[in-house]
Design an enzyme around this catalytic site. Sequence first.
Site, PDB file in Angstrom:
ATOM      1  N   GLU A   1       1.071  -1.649   0.279  1.00 22.21           N
ATOM      2  CA  GLU A   1      -0.354  -0.301  -0.145  1.00 22.21           C
ATOM      3  C   GLU A   1       1.285   1.363   0.332  1.00 22.21           C
ATOM      4  O   GLU A   1       0.956   1.763  -1.028  1.00 22.21           O
ATOM      5  CB  GLU A   1      -0.985   0.103   1.172  1.00 22.21           C
TER       6      GLU A   1
ATOM      7  N   GLN B   1      11.374  34.332 -10.038  1.00 19.16           N
ATOM      8  CA  GLN B   1      12.379  32.894  -9.007  1.00 19.16           C
ATOM      9  C   GLN B   1      11.780  32.686  -8.443  1.00 19.16           C
ATOM     10  O   GLN B   1      11.659  31.416  -7.622  1.00 19.16           O
ATOM     11  CB  GLN B   1      13.824  33.348  -9.258  1.00 19.16           C
TER      12      GLN B   1
END
Length: 400
Positions: free
Chosen positions: A264, A296
């Site tokens: 899982e 940026q």
Amino acid sequence: MLSSKSELCALPTAWPRSGAQPFGLDPEQTAFRDGIVEFARAALNQGVAERDARSEFDRGGWQKCADAGLLGLAVPEEFGGAGLDPLGILVAMEALGYGCEDNGMVFALGNHIFSCVTPIVRFGSEAQKRRFLPGLASGNLIGAHAMTEEHGGSDAASARTTARREDSEYALYGRKTFITNGPIADIFIVFARTGEQLGARSVSAFVVESAAPGFRAGRPMTKMGLRGAPMSEIEFDGCRVPEANLLGGEGNGMMVFHAAAEAERCYLSAANVGAMKRQLEKCVRRLQKRGLTRHQALTHRLAEIKVNIEAAELMLRKIAWLWSHGRPAFFESAAAKLFTSESYVKASLAALQLHGAYGYMEESGIERQMRDSLASTMYAGASEIQKEIVASWLGLGRAV
């Protein structure tokens, strides 16, 4: 297109059974992935927001997944499944996470496949496999996994639900909580104490049918996210379980549990990687549309998400390689789950903030992704449990 290996499986395209590449996909494997993405977009994305608002399970979509063979990803072909290798399953789950915007549906599928089907495939008797796997692969049966109890949380070995042997049956008493697929499941992998003392060696696993006398599923719980995956408590009041439904032998429940948890953690993380890729693409388009590609502060945040995606994908590919060579990956799956889930939450928060007020609106779908992602640090063992596992491999902390 029918699988070239078996007409029992109708996966969107056929997964090639040879030439698996741990760090990249060849053209056939890429076509397999793309086929599942296309299927998910066409079959599972209509009405997602409306179902989320109603906390509604998409039973029609579930059956479409079954008809496509996706419920049988991990089921051997002789029992009606696709019988994919670990890399094939990994790629399929990532493709579902990328193509399907109903994260709850993907989570419900993952619980069915890896927490119910996988234990039966790995530890079931021949009779158990023949009885349960065909229905689980076809969609006639829905599977669930019942370990969590209110007092114990992630401490699986502290289960207080008991199973008392009575002739050729067991009588189960107790209550489980936060059970994904609980209100709709037909088959549960249930962990109960068969020994006198609390602890790992006293825990056994059982295949319990919802029609069994003494079994009751509670009302669906209302959740913050993953609303397409129904959840409830389940109760056992002298629930009668045949001895033939004991899975893996008495006292071996933790071995069954750890195998399911390992699968899982890896495969649900793969679905989350797919969801992160979908988020990243949406964010890139947003910056391009708004003319913000030279800022940026924004672009570096997306660069970090991209690096995390690449790192998570490589960690998961390593696990698939280990499994395909018959080697365990308990530490690796814990590390990958920890890194991927934490990265998923960061990516979801970044997507929300990068979209500003629009991202906060329901119509964007971005706030839903944020809500859904938060659960990833809790299910299949909370981040703190994964850190305990990693620490134990360093000779620190305690064994989990």
